[in-house]
Write a protein that holds these residues in place. Structure first.
Motif, PDB file in Angstrom:
ATOM      1  N   TRP A   1     -35.207   4.304  37.526  1.00 17.43           N
ATOM      2  CA  TRP A   1     -35.661   3.915  38.873  1.00 17.43           C
ATOM      3  C   TRP A   1     -37.168   3.701  38.801  1.00 17.43           C
ATOM      4  CZ3 TRP A   1     -32.932   5.994  43.736  1.00 17.43           C
ATOM      5  CH2 TRP A   1     -33.569   5.569  44.908  1.00 17.43           C
ATOM      6  N   GLY A   2     -37.627   2.502  39.127  1.00 17.21           N
ATOM      7  CA  GLY A   2     -39.052   2.218  39.149  1.00 17.21           C
ATOM      8  C   GLY A   2     -39.497   1.779  40.528  1.00 17.21           C
ATOM      9  N   ARG A   3     -40.509   2.442  41.058  1.00 14.58           N
ATOM     10  CA  ARG A   3     -41.017   2.116  42.395  1.00 14.58           C
ATOM     11  C   ARG A   3     -42.401   1.476  42.301  1.00 14.58           C
ATOM     12  NH1 ARG A   3     -42.417   6.187  47.515  1.00 14.58           N
ATOM     13  NH2 ARG A   3     -42.837   4.483  48.982  1.00 14.58           N
ATOM     14  N   SER A   4     -42.558   0.278  42.860  1.00 11.68           N
ATOM     15  CA  SER A   4     -43.857  -0.396  42.960  1.00 11.68           C
ATOM     16  C   SER A   4     -44.518  -0.493  41.579  1.00 11.68           C
ATOM     17  CB  SER A   4     -44.735   0.348  43.976  1.00 11.68           C
ATOM     18  OG  SER A   4     -45.883  -0.390  44.283  1.00 11.68           O
ATOM     19  N   LEU A   5     -45.660   0.163  41.376  1.00 15.57           N
ATOM     20  CA  LEU A   5     -46.275   0.167  40.049  1.00 15.57           C
ATOM     21  C   LEU A   5     -45.273   0.590  38.987  1.00 15.57           C
ATOM     22  CD1 LEU A   5     -48.704   0.120  38.055  1.00 15.57           C
ATOM     23  CD2 LEU A   5     -49.129   2.499  38.715  1.00 15.57           C
ATOM     24  N   GLY A   6     -44.437   1.563  39.301  1.00 14.58           N
ATOM     25  CA  GLY A   6     -43.453   2.069  38.353  1.00 14.58           C
ATOM     26  C   GLY A   6     -42.398   1.061  37.963  1.00 14.58           C
ATOM     27  N   SER A   7     -42.286  -0.050  38.719  1.00 16.47           N
ATOM     28  CA  SER A   7     -41.323  -1.083  38.336  1.00 16.47           C
ATOM     29  C   SER A   7     -41.718  -1.743  37.022  1.00 16.47           C
ATOM     30  CB  SER A   7     -41.206  -2.136  39.440  1.00 16.47           C
ATOM     31  OG  SER A   7     -42.395  -2.888  39.590  1.00 16.47           O
ATOM     32  N   GLY A   8     -43.034  -1.745  36.719  1.00 14.51           N
ATOM     33  CA  GLY A   8     -43.482  -2.305  35.447  1.00 14.51           C
ATOM     34  C   GLY A   8     -43.003  -1.494  34.258  1.00 14.51           C
ATOM     35  N   PRO A   9     -43.406  -0.208  34.160  1.00 15.16           N
ATOM     36  CA  PRO A   9     -42.915   0.592  33.039  1.00 15.16           C
ATOM     37  C   PRO A   9     -41.401   0.759  33.042  1.00 15.16           C
ATOM     38  CG  PRO A   9     -44.136   1.958  34.606  1.00 15.16           C
ATOM     39  CD  PRO A   9     -44.411   0.522  34.953  1.00 15.16           C
ATOM     40  N   ALA A  10     -40.769   0.794  34.217  1.00 17.82           N
ATOM     41  CA  ALA A  10     -39.312   0.911  34.261  1.00 17.82           C
ATOM     42  C   ALA A  10     -38.654  -0.294  33.607  1.00 17.82           C
ATOM     43  CB  ALA A  10     -38.842   1.047  35.705  1.00 17.82           C
ATOM     44  N   THR A  11     -39.145  -1.482  33.926  1.00 23.07           N
ATOM     45  CA  THR A  11     -38.595  -2.702  33.329  1.00 23.07           C
ATOM     46  C   THR A  11     -38.866  -2.743  31.841  1.00 23.07           C
ATOM     47  OG1 THR A  11     -38.941  -3.871  35.426  1.00 23.07           O
ATOM     48  CG2 THR A  11     -38.600  -5.221  33.463  1.00 23.07           C
ATOM     49  N   TYR A  12     -40.073  -2.337  31.453  1.00 24.58           N
ATOM     50  CA  TYR A  12     -40.416  -2.324  30.029  1.00 24.58           C
ATOM     51  C   TYR A  12     -39.490  -1.384  29.259  1.00 24.58           C
ATOM     52  CZ  TYR A  12     -42.982  -1.576  25.711  1.00 24.58           C
ATOM     53  OH  TYR A  12     -43.309  -1.472  24.385  1.00 24.58           O
ATOM     54  N   VAL A  13     -39.291  -0.177  29.773  1.00 25.04           N
ATOM     55  CA  VAL A  13     -38.442   0.795  29.081  1.00 25.04           C
ATOM     56  C   VAL A  13     -37.011   0.282  29.001  1.00 25.04           C
ATOM     57  CG1 VAL A  13     -37.444   3.107  29.221  1.00 25.04           C
ATOM     58  CG2 VAL A  13     -39.886   2.783  29.602  1.00 25.04           C
ATOM     59  N   ALA A  14     -36.506  -0.303  30.083  1.00 25.70           N
ATOM     60  CA  ALA A  14     -35.142  -0.839  30.068  1.00 25.70           C
ATOM     61  C   ALA A  14     -34.989  -1.958  29.049  1.00 25.70           C
ATOM     62  CB  ALA A  14     -34.760  -1.331  31.458  1.00 25.70           C
ATOM     63  N   SER A  15     -36.080  -2.664  28.756  1.00 27.07           N
ATOM     64  CA  SER A  15     -36.024  -3.726  27.745  1.00 27.07           C
ATOM     65  C   SER A  15     -36.063  -3.171  26.327  1.00 27.07           C
ATOM     66  CB  SER A  15     -37.185  -4.708  27.943  1.00 27.07           C
ATOM     67  OG  SER A  15     -38.426  -4.163  27.495  1.00 27.07           O
ATOM     68  N   GLN A  16     -36.506  -1.906  26.188  1.00 28.10           N
ATOM     69  CA  GLN A  16     -36.674  -1.302  24.866  1.00 28.10           C
ATOM     70  C   GLN A  16     -35.641  -0.228  24.550  1.00 28.10           C
ATOM     71  OE1 GLN A  16     -39.293  -2.300  22.684  1.00 28.10           O
ATOM     72  NE2 GLN A  16     -39.423  -3.921  24.241  1.00 28.10           N
ATOM     73  N   ARG A  17     -35.010   0.326  25.556  1.00 31.39           N
ATOM     74  CA  ARG A  17     -34.067   1.429  25.393  1.00 31.39           C
ATOM     75  C   ARG A  17     -32.777   1.111  26.141  1.00 31.39           C
ATOM     76  NH1 ARG A  17     -37.679   2.421  22.271  1.00 31.39           N
ATOM     77  NH2 ARG A  17     -38.717   4.446  21.933  1.00 31.39           N
ATOM     78  N   ASP A  18     -31.740   1.903  25.873  1.00 27.88           N
ATOM     79  CA  ASP A  18     -30.441   1.698  26.513  1.00 27.88           C
ATOM     80  C   ASP A  18     -30.236   2.716  27.631  1.00 27.88           C
ATOM     81  OD1 ASP A  18     -29.690  -0.419  24.847  1.00 27.88           O
ATOM     82  OD2 ASP A  18     -28.997   0.972  23.293  1.00 27.88           O
ATOM     83  N   ALA A  19     -30.135   2.227  28.852  1.00 26.16           N
ATOM     84  CA  ALA A  19     -29.809   3.067  30.002  1.00 26.16           C
ATOM     85  C   ALA A  19     -28.563   2.489  30.662  1.00 26.16           C
ATOM     86  CB  ALA A  19     -30.985   3.103  30.974  1.00 26.16           C
ATOM     87  N   GLU A  20     -28.105   3.143  31.710  1.00 24.13           N
ATOM     88  CA  GLU A  20     -26.901   2.670  32.388  1.00 24.13           C
ATOM     89  C   GLU A  20     -27.208   1.713  33.531  1.00 24.13           C
ATOM     90  OE1 GLU A  20     -23.955   5.511  33.348  1.00 24.13           O
ATOM     91  OE2 GLU A  20     -23.657   6.019  31.236  1.00 24.13           O
ATOM     92  N   ALA A  21     -28.420   1.758  34.059  1.00 20.92           N
ATOM     93  CA  ALA A  21     -28.763   0.898  35.189  1.00 20.92           C
ATOM     94  C   ALA A  21     -30.275   0.897  35.380  1.00 20.92           C
ATOM     95  CB  ALA A  21     -28.070   1.376  36.464  1.00 20.92           C
TER      96      ALA A  21
END
Length: 269
Positions: free
Chosen positions: A146-166
């Protein structure tokens, strides 16, 4: 006519000097404009989270501090990447709701934010974000990002580099440099901005189902950012747009109910 030409030339010189001065000032002080890293740290003992504990995750050159609570048996963990303002601990009511519905959570401050010492930069935030995922993965529960506002950046980056469910993105930007260009259209932000958080590039490598939430009255990150980012997701699930909602209105508008439904869909795919 000669004096008119001289006057015009003088005006152009003054404009050029002012423009260069403004650009230089923004370049030198840009991170103070970009980040709002001040605020009180809420003590865990003051939050309604009796099952949570404080954690410290070592990262190269830093330690990030946060809270962790494991999920109920058979439930996933929400890895929460905070927004720009203050400390992660200010959102303890959200974490309490996660826990009440059986979800675990991990939330923390990036280095340079109130609970974690250090200097703020995009590289540091992304390194902290990956370290938090890796720490959470070691705990053994399925992970929802879950990434909120600024956190949407690192959240998207991590999802592109690691495997999560959503991947859930709340009031996300297309990129931070996009927001800066919208806010300062006369400045060459594409050339001088240090921390650009290009989520528009990272999301093309995100294989997790993606949910984007935004409000039409968002005055911090315009709603078109969320709409355009969602269009780039390889595995889009839902774009939830709330009429007349501003940047911090989505939780009260029912975001948690929407998030739970999304997480359930993602886990049964």
């Amino acid at each position: 006519m000669k004096w008119v030409k001289l006057a015009l030339a003088g005006i152009l010189v003054l404009f050029a000097v002012a423009y260069v001065g403004a650009t230089s000032y923004m370049y030198v002080n840009q991170r103070s404009f970009q980040y709002d890293a001040t605020g009180e740290v809420t003590a865990l003992a003051s939050a309604a989270l009796p099952g949570a504990r404080e954690i410290a995750i070592p990262v190269e050159g830093a330690v990030i501090n946060g809270w962790y609570q494991p999920p109920a048996p058979g439930m996933p963990l929400i890895l929460y990447y905070k927004g720009n303002s203050g400390s992660f601990s200010a959102e303890h009511e959200r974490y309490a709701q996660f826990v009440a519905d059986g979800y675990g959570f991990l939330a923390f401050d990036y280095r340079g934010f109130p609970a974690s010492a250090g200097t703020i930069s995009e590289a540091g935030i992304l390194a902290d974000a990956v370290a938090a995922y890796d720490w959470a993965a070691e705990q053994g529960s399925p992970i929802l990002i879950w990434g909120r506002s600024l956190g949407s950046g690192p959240a998207t980056y991590v999802a592109s580099q690691r495997d999560a469910e959503a991947l859930l993105l709340e009031t996300p930007f297309l990129s931070a440099v996009t927001v800066a260009a919208e806010r300062y259209p006369i400045l060459p932000v594409n050339w001088v901005m240090l921390d650009q958080f290009r989520s528009n590039e990272w999301i093309t490598d995100v294989q997790e189902p993606v949910f984007v939430a935004h409000g039409t009255a968002d005055t911090v990150v315009g709603v078109s950012n969320g709409e355009r980012l969602y269009e780039l997701a390889p595995n889009p699930d839902e774009l939830w747009i709330v009429p007349d909602a501003d940047h911090s209105d989505l939780w009260a508008a029912g975001l948690w109910d929407q998030a739970k439904a999304f997480f359930e869909r993602a886990r049964t795919e």
